[in-house]
Design a protein around this motif. Structure first.
Motif, short mmCIF file in Angstrom:
data_model
loop_
_atom_site.label_atom_id
_atom_site.label_comp_id
_atom_site.label_asym_id
_atom_site.label_seq_id
_atom_site.Cartn_x
_atom_site.Cartn_y
_atom_site.Cartn_z
N GLN A 548 1.14 -1.64 0.07
CA GLN A 548 0.06 0.28 0.07
C GLN A 548 0.83 0.80 0.14
N MET A 651 -4.29 -2.48 -8.23
CA MET A 651 -4.70 -2.00 -6.36
C MET A 651 -5.71 -3.69 -6.46
N LYS A 655 -4.89 -7.04 -4.21
CA LYS A 655 -6.39 -7.34 -3.82
C LYS A 655 -7.12 -8.43 -3.58
#
Length: 828
Positions: A548, A651, A655
Motif C-alpha cells: 500500500q 491495486m 487485492k
C-alpha cells in the motif's frame, strides 16, 4: 365504513379464471406467494354498493385432492379462510370437464356461484345451454359471462353480493353411498370438526386422502377409530385405489347426465375450430416444425430483442449509478471509503439484475399468450413422452431454450420460466439443470480457449460444447430424479388440450407486469445478503501495508508530476491542495461517465453546460478549449487520471490475489491440480460466480503484460500456459468444468426465489461444483494416461455421453414385455 367480504375464484386451468379476475378487480391487484410454496397468490378488490369485495384468485386445479401444490393451496384456503362466496368458473364449451370440481366445492358446503364463462365459444360450437335447468340440477346461481369481452360482469357482481349459505344438491355415490353416509354420521358427531363439511370429509377419507387424514390427526385427540373405520370401508369396496376410481366415476357420470339434460347440440357432426387447428399443429410430421418455429420466435423476441432493449434501459441504470455515486461519500485518489465501495457494489449488483427486466416483460407476455391461446398445453403434449424418460416434463422445453440450448441464452429467465411446470419433481430437476445450458456469458471463455488451443477446429469444438451441455442436463436430470428428488411429489400427469382462444391485451399485459414486479421485489431482498458476502470475500483483508505504501508513493509521484506540468499555468490556482485535486479528478471521472451515457449531441452539450455551472473553476481542465494554458492543463489532468486508473486497477488485482477469495484459490490448488487448474484459473472461476463474464476479465488482469507491450489475452495466456506445460487437454478439462459449473449469482438468486429454499440454493452451488470437478479431473487424468490430444479427448467424452443418453432413453427389453391378465388369457 363499508362492509368487507371475501370471494374466492376457483376453477380449472384454461377456463378463463384469470380473465374474470382482471374483469372484477381491474388495477387494484396484488400478487405474492402462498407461504412455503411458489404458487402465485393473486388478490384484488372492487366496490359494489356499500360493500368492498376482496377477490382471491385460487390456483387453477382439476380437483381438490392433495396431489399438487396448487390443489393443496386451493383446498387449504377454502378450509382455513372460509370465504363468504366461491365463484366457480366453468368453460361453457366444455362443461363436463369442469363439473367434477363443482361437485367437490358443493360438498364442502361453501356458498357457490357458477360463472359460466366462454358462452360465445359455446354458441359458436352450436351448444345451447338451458341455464334454468342447470341451476335446478346444481341448486346454485349460474351466471353466463364472456370474460374477455366484459359481458356479464355486473350480473356476476350482483350474484356475489346476494350469495348466501344454501343446501346444494349432493352427489349420490351409488354402491359407496352407505359407506359415505356412515362416515358422514360419525364425523358429524365430532365437535372439533363442526366447522367442516362432514360429507366432504367422509368422501376424502374414503379416497385415502393424506391431507384429510392429517386434518383428523390435528383436530381429534384420538382419530384412530375413525381412520380405522374408513380403512375397513375402503377395503370392503376393493381398496383405496378402486374406491377412489369409483368416486371419480360417479362424479363423471353425474357430469355427463347433467350435460345431456342441459345442453343441446344444434350442429351435430360439426368439427370445432380447435380440432381442425390441431389436425395441423399436432400432425406427427408438422408438429415438430411448428414447435421449433414457436420456440425460435420466443427466443428471438425475448432474449435477442430483449437484450436490444437493454441498450435503452442500461443508460438509465447507469444514470442511477452515477446518481448514487454523487450521493455517497466522495472517492479518494487511490482508496475509496468503505461506505462508497459497498454502496456502489450493491448498486452494480442490483443493476445487473434489473437489466433483465425488458427480457422478463417480453418473456412473460409471450408465455401468457401461449397459455391463454392454448398452445402451451400442446408443447407439453408433443415433448412430454421424450423428456419424461429423463424425469423431466414437457413444459421443461421452454426453460431450456431460454437458457441457451445451443448458445446465446440466459439461465435467469430459464429458471424463471419453470414456474408453470405442475410436477414438483420435474420442476426441481429443470431448475437444477437449466444452468447447464450455454448462456451468452459462457461464450467469451469458450472463445478464448478455442482460439488458443483449437484454431483449426473451431466449428467442431463449438458443436461439441453446444450439444454436450444438453446431454449432460438430461443425464443429470435422470440422476437427480432417481436420487435426491425421488421423495418429491409428482402429480398425475393430466394432459388437457383446451380450446384455442385469442388472448386479451389487458390480460397479457397485466400478467407480464405482475410477474416482473414479483421478480424485482423478491430479487431485491435476496441480492443484498449475497452481494455483501461476495464483496467481503473480494475486498478483505486487503492489500498489505508495505505494498500500500508503494502504491501511495507512485501516486504522490504522479501528483507531483501533475503540479510540475502546471508550473506557471494560471489555472493551477483552481487546485491549491491535494483535496482540491481529488475533487478535480472525481469531477473529471463523473463528467466522462456522464458523457459516455449521453444520448446524442444535445444531451452531451447539456452535460457540458451543467458541468460549467457546478464546477466553473474546473472548466479549463475538463471542457475542450483552444486556449494554450487550458490545453496543457487538460493534458496534465488526463495523464494524472490515466495513472490513477492504472494504479487503482493494479491495486484491485493485488487485492484479488490477497483477498479471502484469492487465498481460497491458492488453497484449492491441491484439489484442482487433478484437473490441471492453477490458482489463477481458480480465482477466475470463483470471480465468475458473480457474473460469468468476469472469468475472462479476471484472466485478463491475472495474465498481465509488461509496460510497452500490446499483446492480446490469447497471446499472453497461451504463452504462459505453454511455458507451464499446459496443453489443449487442460483447456478441454476447463471447458467441461465451466459447462457444469454452478450458476452465476443472478441465477442462484432465481433458484432461491423459485424453490423458496436456501437448502436447494446451496445444493445448486455444491452439486455442480463437485460434478464439474469430478468430470474435469477424470477427463484430464484419463486423457493424460492415454496420451490423447485435446480434440481426441473431447470427441471421446462426447461419444461416451451420447451412448449413455441413448442407453437411458431407449426402452428396456423387460419394459416392452406384454403383461396379460388372467381375464385376457381366457378371452378368445
Amino acid at each position: 365504513m363499508s362492509e368487507r367480504r371475501r370471494v374466492a375464484l376457483a376453477g380449472q386451468q384454461n377456463a378463463g379464471k384469470s380473465t374474470l379476475f382482471n374483469l372484477l378487480t381491474g388495477l387494484t391487484q396484488h400478487i405474492a406467494n402462498y407461504p412455503g410454496v411458489t404458487v402465485d397468490k393473486k388478490s384484488g378488490r372492487y366496490v359494489h354498493g356499500v360493500r368492498t369485495f376482496e377477490v382471491v384468485d385460487l390456483p387453477g386445479c382439476y380437483s381438490l385432492t392433495s396431489y399438487s401444490p396448487e390443489e393443496r393451496v386451493a383446498r387449504a384456503f377454502l378450509l382455513e379462510e372460509a370465504p363468504d362466496a366461491v365463484v366457480n368458473v366453468l368453460d361453457a364449451s366444455n362443461l363436463r370437464r369442469g363439473l367434477p370440481l363443482t361437485f367437490q366445492l358443493l360438498e364442502m358446503g361453501v356458498p357457490v356461484i357458477v360463472a359460466l364463462n366462454m358462452m360465445d365459444v359455446a354458441e359458436g360450437r352450436g351448444l345451447e345451454i338451458d341455464l334454468a335447468a342447470l341451476e335446478r340440477r346444481l341448486c346454485v346461481p349460474v351466471v353466463p359471462v364472456v370474460g374477455r369481452k366484459g359481458q356479464g360482469a355486473e350480473a356476476l357482481k350482483e350474484a356475489i353480493a346476494a350469495a348466501r349459505d344454501t343446501r346444494p344438491a349432493t352427489l349420490n355415490y351409488g354402491a359407496l353411498e352407505p359407506a359415505v353416509e356412515e362416515l358422514q354420521a360419525l364425523l358429524a358427531d365430532q365437535h372439533a370438526l363442526c366447522d367442516l363439511s362432514a360429507r366432504w370429509l367422509a368422501v376424502k377419507l374414503l379416497e385415502a386422502d393424506a391431507e384429510a387424514e392429517n386434518l383428523l390427526a390435528r383436530r381429534l385427540d384420538n382419530p384412530h377409530p375413525l381412520l380405522d373405520r374408513a380403512h375397513r370401508l375402503r377395503t370392503a369396496h376393493g381398496g383405496a385405489e378402486r374406491t377412489a376410481d369409483r368416486i371419480a366415476a360417479a362424479r363423471d357420470s353425474l357430469a355427463a347426465d347433467i350435460v345431456t339434460g342441459c345442453i343441446t347440440a344444434t350442429r351435430a357432426g360439426h368439427v370445432p375450430m380447435s380440432e381442425r387447428i390441431d389436425r395441423v399443429l399436432l400432425n406427427r410430421f408438422l408438429a415438430p416444425v411448428f414447435l421449433v418455429a414457436t420456440v425460435w420466435a420466443i427466443y428471438q423476441l425475448s432474449i435477442v430483442q430483449g437484450y436490444e432493449l437493454t441498450k435503452v434501459t442500461w443508460p438509465l441504470l447507469a444514470g442511477f449509478r452515477n446518481l448514487a455515486a454523487g450521493v455517497l461519500p466522495d472517492a479518494g485518489f487511490l482508496v475509496d471509503p468503505q461506505l462508497r465501495s459497498l454502496g456502489l457494489w450493491m448498486v452494480d449488483s442490483a443493476n445487473t439484475l434489473l437489466n433483465y427486466v425488458p427480457i422478463f416483460l417480453i418473456l412473460f407476455a409471450l408465455i401468457a399468450i401461449l397459455e391463454d391461446s392454448g398452445y402451451m398445453a400442446r408443447i407439453a403434449f408433443i415433448l412430454d413422452r421424450i423428456l419424461n424418460r429423463f424425469g423431466l416434463h414437457g413444459q421443461s422445453t421452454l426453460p431450456f431454450i431460454l437458457a441457451g440450448v445451443f448458445a446465446g441464452g440466459c439461465a435467469v429467465p430459464g429458471v424463471m420460466a419453470t414456474k408453470g411446470i405442475p410436477d414438483a419433481r420435474a420442476r426441481m430437476a429443470t431448475i437444477l439443470t437449466v444452468p447447464f445450458m450455454n448462456c451468452m456469458a459462457k461464450i467469451p471463455l469458450y472463445t478464448l480457449l478455442i482460439n488458443i488451443y483449437f484454431p483449426e477446429t473451431k466449428g467442431l469444438m463449438l458443436f461439441y460444447l453446444s450439444t454436450i451441455t444438453v446431454i449432460a442436463a438430461l443425464l443429470v436430470a435422470k440422476l437427480l430424479t432417481t436420487s435426491v428428488l425421488r421423495g418429491h411429489e409428482t402429480a398425475p400427469f393430466v394432459m388437457e388440450l383446451p380450446n384455442y382462444h385469442l388472448p386479451t391485451l389487458r390480460g397479457v399485459a397485466q400478467r407480464a407486469f405482475d410477474r416482473t414486479w414479483l421478480y424485482i421485489k423478491k430479487v431485491g431482498t435476496v441480492v443484498v445478503a449475497i452481494a455483501v458476502v461476495i464483496y467481503v470475500l473480494l475486498q478483505f483483508p486487503g492489500v498489505a501495508a508495505e505494498r500500500q505504501l508503494a502504491y501511495q508513493a507512485r501516486a504522490e509521484t504522479a501528483i507531483a508530476g501533475f503540479y510540475d506540468a502546471l508550473e506557471g499555468n494560471p489555472h493551477r490556482a483552481a487546485v491549491p491542495d491535494q483535496a482540491a485535486l481529488v475533487d478535480l479528478v472525481n469531477a473529471y471521472t463523473a463528467y466522462r461517465a456522464a458523457r459516455l451515457n449521453a444520448g446524442g449531441r444535445e444531451a452531451a452539450m447539456a452535460i457540458d453546460e451543467r458541468f460549467a455551472e457546478t464546477h466553473p473553476a474546473f472548466v479549463p481542465f475538463v471542457l475542450r478549449s483552444r486556449e494554450a494554458d487550458a490545453k496543457r492543463a487538460g493534458r496534465a489532468l488526463k495523464d494524472l487520471a490515466n495513472t490513477r486508473t492504472t494504479l487503482r486497477r493494479e491495486m484491485r488485482q493485488d487485492k484479488i490475489e490477497s483477498s479471502f477469495l484469492g487465498m481460497i484459490g491458492r488453497g484449492l490448488e491441491p484439489v484442482t491440480q487433478f484437473a490441471d487448474f492453477d490458482w489463477k484459473i481458480n480465482v477466475a472461476l470463483l470471480a465468475s460466480f458473480a457474473a460469468r463474464e468476469s472469468s475472462v476479465a479476471t484472466l485478463g488482469v491475472l495474465f498481465d503484460q509488461d509496460d510497452g507491450q500490446n499483446r492480446t489475452l490469447e497471446d499472453r495466456m497461451g504463452a504462459e500456459q505453454a511455458a507451464e506445460g499446459r496443453t489443449a487437454l487442460s483447456a478441454v478439462a476447463l471447458m467441461l468444468f465451466f459447462a457444469l459449473y454452478p450458476p452465476c449469482l443472478a441465477t442462484i438468486i432465481m433458484v432461491r426465489v423459485q424453490t423458496d429454499s436456501y437448502r436447494w440454493m446451496a445444493f445448486a452451488i455444491v452439486f455442480p461444483t463437485l460434478l464439474g470437478l469430478t468430470v474435469a479431473s477424470a477427463v484430464f487424468t484419463a486423457g493424460s494416461a492415454l496420451a490423447l490430444t485435446g480434440l481426441q479427448t473431447m470427441t471421446a467424452v462426447y461419444l461416451l455421453g451420447l451412448a449413455l443418453l441413448l442407453l437411458v432413453a431407449l426402452p428396456k427389453p423387460w419394459m416392452r414385455l406384454p403383461v396379460r391378465s388372467p381375464v385376457a388369457e381366457d378371452t378368445p
